[in-house]
Design a protein around this motif. Structure first.
Motif, short mmCIF file in Angstrom:
data_model
loop_
_atom_site.label_atom_id
_atom_site.label_comp_id
_atom_site.label_asym_id
_atom_site.label_seq_id
_atom_site.Cartn_x
_atom_site.Cartn_y
_atom_site.Cartn_z
N ILE A 93 0.85 -1.19 0.00
CA ILE A 93 0.00 0.00 0.00
C ILE A 93 0.88 1.24 0.00
N PHE A 94 0.54 2.19 -0.88
CA PHE A 94 1.37 3.38 -1.05
C PHE A 94 0.53 4.65 -0.98
N HIS A 95 1.12 5.71 -0.42
CA HIS A 95 0.62 7.06 -0.64
C HIS A 95 1.05 7.47 -2.05
N PRO A 96 0.24 8.26 -2.78
CA PRO A 96 0.57 8.56 -4.18
C PRO A 96 2.00 9.05 -4.40
N GLU A 97 2.53 9.86 -3.51
CA GLU A 97 3.86 10.43 -3.71
C GLU A 97 4.97 9.41 -3.51
N ASN A 98 4.66 8.25 -2.92
CA ASN A 98 5.70 7.28 -2.58
C ASN A 98 5.88 6.18 -3.63
N LEU A 99 5.16 6.27 -4.74
CA LEU A 99 5.31 5.27 -5.80
C LEU A 99 6.64 5.48 -6.52
N SER A 100 7.43 4.43 -6.63
CA SER A 100 8.66 4.51 -7.40
C SER A 100 8.34 4.30 -8.89
N GLU A 101 9.34 4.53 -9.73
CA GLU A 101 9.15 4.33 -11.17
C GLU A 101 8.84 2.87 -11.45
N LEU A 102 9.44 1.95 -10.71
CA LEU A 102 9.16 0.53 -10.90
C LEU A 102 7.76 0.18 -10.44
N ASP A 103 7.33 0.73 -9.29
CA ASP A 103 5.99 0.47 -8.78
C ASP A 103 4.92 0.90 -9.79
N GLN A 104 5.16 2.01 -10.47
CA GLN A 104 4.16 2.54 -11.39
C GLN A 104 3.93 1.62 -12.58
N LYS A 105 4.80 0.65 -12.81
CA LYS A 105 4.64 -0.27 -13.94
C LYS A 105 3.85 -1.52 -13.56
N MET A 106 3.46 -1.64 -12.28
CA MET A 106 2.71 -2.81 -11.81
C MET A 106 1.21 -2.61 -12.07
N ASN A 107 0.39 -3.58 -11.65
CA ASN A 107 -1.06 -3.37 -11.62
C ASN A 107 -1.36 -2.40 -10.49
N LEU A 108 -2.05 -1.31 -10.79
CA LEU A 108 -2.27 -0.24 -9.83
C LEU A 108 -3.76 -0.08 -9.56
#
Length: 371
Positions: A93-108
């Motif tokens: 679970i992430f706050h929007p600002e804490n997503l890394s570039e790698l995280d953003q490529k996952m199912n969101l």
């Protein structure tokens, strides 16, 4: 004789055990591929892991755990149950600002509307343009409505419903449930669960958990290519600490060609919106081309002025804005508009931030203007 009977009993036990095992195995297969088929059709998640995005609100100095809206917590619970049924691992679970570039490529899966959830805002405005918007009502600016393209408008009855406290309270809201290819990685998906108000967010997640079969039927009837993506407008009614019912009011397809690639390179800009009237009021944002930075603002204020731009990946936008605007007053709940007393210090902070990142000038269509 005794040996024969024992052998017969053992053989019978083996047959019964095999039959029971086969039944259990087939039951698991039935649950996975038949009962949960509507959920799989609606979500159509990719092969990557799942990331859950929820806004953490500011907390007092004597608290350590994040402060999350109650409706978002219940929506999170519904989403976790759905993912468990589909045999996904428990997501981070992430706050929007804490997503890394790698995280953003996952199912969101993003929970909450664009006014408070920056990631939802970014997906709706940057990846889909004006296809779906949460905007102030033309009649009552303090109220928010959902607008599809330039046509249909959906409002929340919660603004006009009489306020009733206690266990007999009954309220209504309207929500968006959206699934589309991940604009950072088309192999995975982005799901947005967003009410006009928190009640709608809870209700949309409830619809996903309890009414996936009905939603899948609507997709089959109204969307030519449901796997490509869809959006659904859902009406929600709450009563007695529960979602009493959800109704799918509208379903529309989202073609892959309508989704902008957010992994592209462009510019992060700082603009003085009205330098003559309010020079401290600044807007930060991302644009694919330099001319777009100023053109978008001058359609609203003819005197807008670009103070600085930096080559930037779209995926860096939120982290860059958070770093540059730390300590500034946020002037707008819907746009990245801030009040800044020391503009030179802000520009210097931006230069230092982007100097630490990989150089991107060679990837742009044109070189950026001199700083």
């Amino acid at each position: 004789m005794i040996i024969a009977q024992s052998f017969s009993f053992l053989l019978l036990a083996l047959v019964v055990g095999f039959a029971v095992g086969l039944f259990v195995a087939r039951r698991g297969w039935y649950d996975k591929f038949v009962i949960n088929r509507p959920l799989r059709r609606v979500l159509n998640l990719g092969p990557g892991d799942v990331r859950l995005i929820i806004v953490h609100h500011p907390v007092g100095t004597n608290r350590f755990l994040p402060n999350v809206a109650l409706e978002d917590v219940v929506a999170q619970k519904n989403v976790l149950e759905v993912l468990s049924e589909l045999e996904f691992e428990v997501p981070k679970i992430f706050h929007p600002e804490n997503l890394s570039e790698l995280d953003q490529k996952m199912n969101l899966i993003s929970i909450g509307g664009p006014i408070r959830n920056e990631f939802t805002r970014r997906i709706l405005s940057n990846a889909l343009g004006d296809l779906v918007q949460f905007v102030p009502s033309a009649q009552v600016p303090d109220q928010v409505e959902i607008r599809l393209g330039k046509g249909q408008v959906y409002q929340s009855a919660s603004y006009t419903d009489p306020v009733r406290n206690g266990v007999k309270s009954r309220n209504r809201d309207t929500a968006l449930l959206l699934r589309m290819p991940n604009p950072f990685n088309a192999a995975n998906a982005v799901v947005v669960i967003a009410g006009i108000r928190g009640l709608g967010t809870w209700g949309a997640s409830d619809c996903l958990r309890k009414s996936a079969k009905a939603l899948a039927r609507e997709l089959d009837k109204k969307v030519a290519r449901p796997k490509a993506g869809f959006l659904a407008i859902i009406e929600v009614e709450y009563e007695n600490f529960d979602i009493r019912y959800t109704t799918v009011k509208e379903v529309a397809g989202i073609e892959k060609s309508a989704v902008c690639d957010l992994s592209s390179v462009g510019f992060l800009y700082i603009i003085q919106i009205a330098p003559d009237l309010d020079p401290k009021r600044l807007k930060l944002g991302f644009a694919g081309k330099y001319d777009q930075c100023l053109w978008e603002q001058r359609t609203l204020v003819s005197t807008a002025k670009v103070l600085r731009i930096w080559p930037c990946r779209q995926s860096w936008e939120m982290a860059a804005i958070a770093a540059l605007t730390c300590g500034l007053v946020h002037r707008s709940t819907q746009d990245e508009v801030f009040e800044c007393d020391e503009i030179d210090a802000l520009l210097a902070r931006g230069d230092a931030f982007f100097d630490m990142l990989p150089a991107l000038e060679k990837l742009l269509d044109q070189p950026p203007p001199q700083r």
